[in-house]
Design an enzyme around this catalytic site. Structure first.
Site, PDB file in Angstrom:
ATOM      1  N   ALA A   1      28.994  20.494  38.849  1.00  0.00           N
ATOM      2  CA  ALA A   1      27.590  20.851  39.549  1.00  0.00           C
ATOM      3  C   ALA A   1      26.845  19.806  39.929  1.00  0.00           C
ATOM      4  O   ALA A   1      27.265  18.531  39.870  1.00  0.00           O
ATOM      5  CB  ALA A   1      26.684  21.794  38.442  1.00  0.00           C
TER       6      ALA A   1
ATOM      7  N   GLY B   1      31.778  21.520  36.554  1.00  0.00           N
ATOM      8  CA  GLY B   1      31.838  22.637  37.321  1.00  0.00           C
ATOM      9  C   GLY B   1      33.139  22.814  38.243  1.00  0.00           C
ATOM     10  O   GLY B   1      33.496  24.135  38.505  1.00  0.00           O
TER      11      GLY B   1
ATOM     12  N   GLU C   1      35.704  24.207  35.653  1.00  0.00           N
ATOM     13  CA  GLU C   1      35.337  25.610  35.596  1.00  0.00           C
ATOM     14  C   GLU C   1      35.832  26.512  36.818  1.00  0.00           C
ATOM     15  O   GLU C   1      36.097  27.625  36.450  1.00  0.00           O
ATOM     16  CB  GLU C   1      33.732  25.538  35.328  1.00  0.00           C
ATOM     17  CG  GLU C   1      33.330  24.947  33.969  1.00  0.00           C
ATOM     18  CD  GLU C   1      31.930  24.631  33.617  1.00  0.00           C
ATOM     19  OE1 GLU C   1      31.455  23.997  34.551  1.00  0.00           O
ATOM     20  OE2 GLU C   1      31.614  25.170  32.632  1.00  0.00           O
TER      21      GLU C   1
ATOM     22  N   GLU D   1      30.073  17.162  30.475  1.00  0.00           N
ATOM     23  CA  GLU D   1      28.575  17.650  30.320  1.00  0.00           C
ATOM     24  C   GLU D   1      27.924  17.032  29.220  1.00  0.00           C
ATOM     25  O   GLU D   1      26.678  16.547  29.335  1.00  0.00           O
ATOM     26  CB  GLU D   1      28.657  19.169  30.407  1.00  0.00           C
ATOM     27  CG  GLU D   1      28.771  19.789  31.390  1.00  0.00           C
ATOM     28  CD  GLU D   1      30.150  20.303  31.797  1.00  0.00           C
ATOM     29  OE1 GLU D   1      31.137  19.641  31.196  1.00  0.00           O
ATOM     30  OE2 GLU D   1      30.484  20.868  32.914  1.00  0.00           O
TER      31      GLU D   1
HETATM   32  N1  CAA Z   1      26.617  15.854  41.698  1.00  0.00           N
HETATM   33  C1  CAA Z   1      26.140  14.935  42.624  1.00  0.00           C
HETATM   34  N2  CAA Z   1      26.415  14.257  43.339  1.00  0.00           N
HETATM   35  C2  CAA Z   1      27.807  13.748  43.090  1.00  0.00           C
HETATM   36  C3  CAA Z   1      28.611  14.311  41.838  1.00  0.00           C
HETATM   37  C4  CAA Z   1      27.951  15.378  41.292  1.00  0.00           C
HETATM   38  N3  CAA Z   1      28.525  16.193  40.186  1.00  0.00           N
HETATM   39  N4  CAA Z   1      29.779  13.622  41.675  1.00  0.00           N
HETATM   40  C5  CAA Z   1      29.663  12.554  42.551  1.00  0.00           C
HETATM   41  N5  CAA Z   1      28.551  12.491  43.366  1.00  0.00           N
HETATM   42  C6  CAA Z   1      28.081  11.741  44.541  1.00  0.00           C
HETATM   43  C7  CAA Z   1      27.827  10.386  43.956  1.00  0.00           C
HETATM   44  O1  CAA Z   1      26.469  10.375  43.616  1.00  0.00           O
HETATM   45  C8  CAA Z   1      28.145   9.645  45.306  1.00  0.00           C
HETATM   46  O2  CAA Z   1      27.002   9.685  46.165  1.00  0.00           O
HETATM   47  P1  CAA Z   1      26.410   8.451  46.999  1.00  0.00           P
HETATM   48  O3  CAA Z   1      27.491   8.151  47.791  1.00  0.00           O
HETATM   49  O4  CAA Z   1      25.147   9.159  47.797  1.00  0.00           O
HETATM   50  O5  CAA Z   1      25.833   7.643  46.047  1.00  0.00           O
HETATM   51  C9  CAA Z   1      29.216  10.260  45.885  1.00  0.00           C
HETATM   52  O6  CAA Z   1      29.108  11.753  45.345  1.00  0.00           O
HETATM   53  C10 CAA Z   1      30.602   9.451  45.565  1.00  0.00           C
HETATM   54  O7  CAA Z   1      30.580   9.390  44.130  1.00  0.00           O
HETATM   55  P2  CAA Z   1      30.676   8.150  43.317  1.00  0.00           P
HETATM   56  O8  CAA Z   1      30.420   7.030  44.106  1.00  0.00           O
HETATM   57  O9  CAA Z   1      30.469   8.161  42.059  1.00  0.00           O
HETATM   58  O10 CAA Z   1      32.488   7.964  43.447  1.00  0.00           O
HETATM   59  P3  CAA Z   1      33.328   7.374  42.347  1.00  0.00           P
HETATM   60  O11 CAA Z   1      34.655   7.522  42.904  1.00  0.00           O
HETATM   61  O12 CAA Z   1      32.923   5.784  41.875  1.00  0.00           O
HETATM   62  O13 CAA Z   1      33.223   7.969  41.267  1.00  0.00           O
HETATM   63  C11 CAA Z   1      33.599  10.171  39.683  1.00  0.00           C
HETATM   64  C12 CAA Z   1      33.987   9.412  41.000  1.00  0.00           C
HETATM   65  C13 CAA Z   1      34.130   9.514  38.438  1.00  0.00           C
HETATM   66  C14 CAA Z   1      33.985  11.594  39.902  1.00  0.00           C
HETATM   67  C15 CAA Z   1      31.886  10.122  39.808  1.00  0.00           C
HETATM   68  O14 CAA Z   1      31.386  10.437  40.898  1.00  0.00           O
HETATM   69  C16 CAA Z   1      31.285  11.105  38.586  1.00  0.00           C
HETATM   70  O15 CAA Z   1      31.375  10.601  37.395  1.00  0.00           O
HETATM   71  N6  CAA Z   1      30.882  12.150  39.075  1.00  0.00           N
HETATM   72  C17 CAA Z   1      30.017  13.179  38.080  1.00  0.00           C
HETATM   73  C18 CAA Z   1      31.091  14.125  37.385  1.00  0.00           C
HETATM   74  C19 CAA Z   1      30.227  14.785  36.601  1.00  0.00           C
HETATM   75  O16 CAA Z   1      29.461  14.275  35.562  1.00  0.00           O
HETATM   76  N7  CAA Z   1      30.377  16.084  36.787  1.00  0.00           N
HETATM   77  C20 CAA Z   1      29.969  17.025  35.853  1.00  0.00           C
HETATM   78  C21 CAA Z   1      28.570  17.675  36.439  1.00  0.00           C
HETATM   79  S1  CAA Z   1      27.541  18.556  35.333  1.00  0.00           S
HETATM   80  C22 CAA Z   1      28.001  20.338  35.361  1.00  0.00           C
HETATM   81  O17 CAA Z   1      29.065  20.291  36.223  1.00  0.00           O
HETATM   82  C23 CAA Z   1      27.532  21.128  34.616  1.00  0.00           C
HETATM   83  C24 CAA Z   1      27.930  22.548  35.008  1.00  0.00           C
HETATM   84  O18 CAA Z   1      28.912  23.149  34.240  1.00  0.00           O
HETATM   85  C25 CAA Z   1      27.385  23.683  35.542  1.00  0.00           C
END
Ligand code: CAA
Length: 258
Positions: free
Chosen positions: A63, A108, A111, A131
Site C-alpha cells: 500500500a 498489499g 495480499e 506492516e
Molecule cells: N509506498 C510508497 N512508496 C514506496 C513504497 C510504498 N509501499 N515502496 C517503495 N516506495 C517508493 C520509495 O519511497 C522510493 O521513492 P523515491 O524514489 O521517491 O524516494 C521508490 O519507491 C523506490 O523505493 P526504494 O528507494 O525504497 O527502493 P529500494 O530498492 O531501496 O527498496 C524496498 C525496496 C525494500 C521494497 C523498499 O522500497 C521498501 O521497504 N518499501 C516498503 C515496503 C513496505 O513496507 N510495504 C508495506 C506497506 S504497508 C501495506 O501494504 C499495508 C496494507 O496491507 C494495506
C-alpha cells in the site's frame, strides 16, 4: 488509465501494474483502476484467462505509505474498504487470474498476489507482510488469505516477524506454484493462461467459482473485521513515526506501544 497497462494475447489478457517509480505501490487511484479494469474484464467474453504482473523491479511493494501516513482511523478504514473492493474484483473475476510475481510482493503486494488464483514467481521475487514494522496490521486481506493459503503458523510467522521470504521459501510453503528465471516468468505465466484458455470456458468459470465457494463464504466479513483493526492502528504514535521515518528515509524511533 494512468497506472495499468492492458495487453491482449489472443484469449489471454496481460495486466501490468505500471507505477515503477514508487515500486507499484497501491495508491487509491491505482486501486480504483484495478477495480474498474477487472470489472470490465468480467463482462468481456473474449478474455478467457488473465495474467497480472508488475513493471520494473517490483510486483507491488505494498500500500502507498506516503498516502497512508497522515490517515485518521476513519480514512484508513475507507482505504481498507477500497482495497477490499479492488481485490474482490480480482478474486471474483469469473476468469482465472495468474499472478506473475516478478519482484517485491510486500504488504498489499503479497495480499494482491493472494487474491489471484495461481501464483508463479521469478527467482527475484520477495514476499512479505512488513506492516507491524510500520505500526499497522495488514489491511488488504493478508490476515485472512495468507493463513488460508499457507496455514496459520507460517502466516503468523510472516505477519508477526515482518521478515520477507524469497521465491524458493515461498515455493516450499506453497505460497507459489513454481519459480522461474526472471526472463522466463511472463512467458510461462502466459503459457499456463493459454492452456487454461483452451479448456471449456463455462466449465473453467464454474470450476473457479466452485473452488472459491467455501473460501469466500465468510471472507468479506472477515476482511471488514481486519479493516477495523487496521484502522485502529492509525490512532497510534507508533504508526505516525514509523511511516514518517520510511518517507523521510531514516530509522524510526523505538516503538512506544501507543
Ligand atoms: N509506498 C510508497 N512508496 C514506496 C513504497 C510504498 N509501499 N515502496 C517503495 N516506495 C517508493 C520509495 O519511497 C522510493 O521513492 P523515491 O524514489 O521517491 O524516494 C521508490 O519507491 C523506490 O523505493 P526504494 O528507494 O525504497 O527502493 P529500494 O530498492 O531501496 O527498496 C524496498 C525496496 C525494500 C521494497 C523498499 O522500497 C521498501 O521497504 N518499501 C516498503 C515496503 C513496505 O513496507 N510495504 C508495506 C506497506 S504497508 C501495506 O501494504 C499495508 C496494507 O496491507 C494495506
Amino acid at each position: 488509465m494512468e497506472y495499468l497497462l492492458l495487453e491482449t494475447r489472443g484469449p489471454v489478457a496481460v495486466v501490468t501494474i505500471n507505477r515503477p517509480q514508487a515500486l507499484n505501490a497501491l495508491c487509491s487511484a491505482l486501486l480504483e483502476e484495478l477495480r474498474e479494469t477487472f470489472g470490465a474484464m468480467a463482462r468481456d467474453e473474449a478474455v478467457r484467462a488473465v495474467v497480472l504482473t508488475g513493471a520494473g523491479k517490483a510486483f507491488v511493494a505494498g500500500a502507498d505509505i506516503a498516502e497512508m501516513r497522515g490517515f485518521t482511523p476513519e480514512e484508513a478504514n475507507a482505504y481498507a474498504a477500497r482495497g477490499a473492493q479492488a481485490f474482490a474484483a480480482v478474486e471474483t473475476l469469473p476468469q482465472p487470474v495468474i499472478a506473475a510475481v516478478n519482484g517485491y510482493a510486500l504488504g498489499g503486494g503479497c495480499e494482491l498476489a493472494l487474491a489471484c488464483d495461481i501464483r508463479l514467481a521469478s527467482e527475484k521475487a520477495r514476499f512479505g507482510q512488513p506492516e507491524v514494522g510500520l505500526g499497522i496490521t495488514p489491511g488488504f486481506g493478508g490476515t485472512q488469505r495468507l493463513p488460508r493459503a499457507i496455514g496459520a503458523g507460517r502466516a503468523l510467522e510472516m505477519i508477526l516477524s515482518a521478515r520477507p521470504i524469497d521465491a524458493h521459501q515461498a515455493l516450499a510453503v506453497g505460497l507459489v506454484n513454481a519459480v522461474y528465471a526472471p526472463e522466463a516468468l511472463l512467458e510461462e505465466a502466459v503459457r499456463l493462461a493459454e492452456t487454461i484458455a483452451r479448456n471449456a470456458p463455462v466449465a473453467v468459470r464454474a470450476a473457479k467459482r466452485a473452488v472459491h465457494l467455501h473460501a469466500r463464504r465468510a471472507l468479506d466479513e472477515d476482511i471488514a473485521g481486519e479493516g477495523r483493526l487496521f484502522a485502529q492502528c492509525f490512532a497510534t504514535e507508533d504508526q505516525k513515526e514509523a511511516m514518517a521515518a520510511f518517507v523521510e528515509k531514516r530509522t524510526p524511533a523505538p516503538f512506544q506501544g501507543r
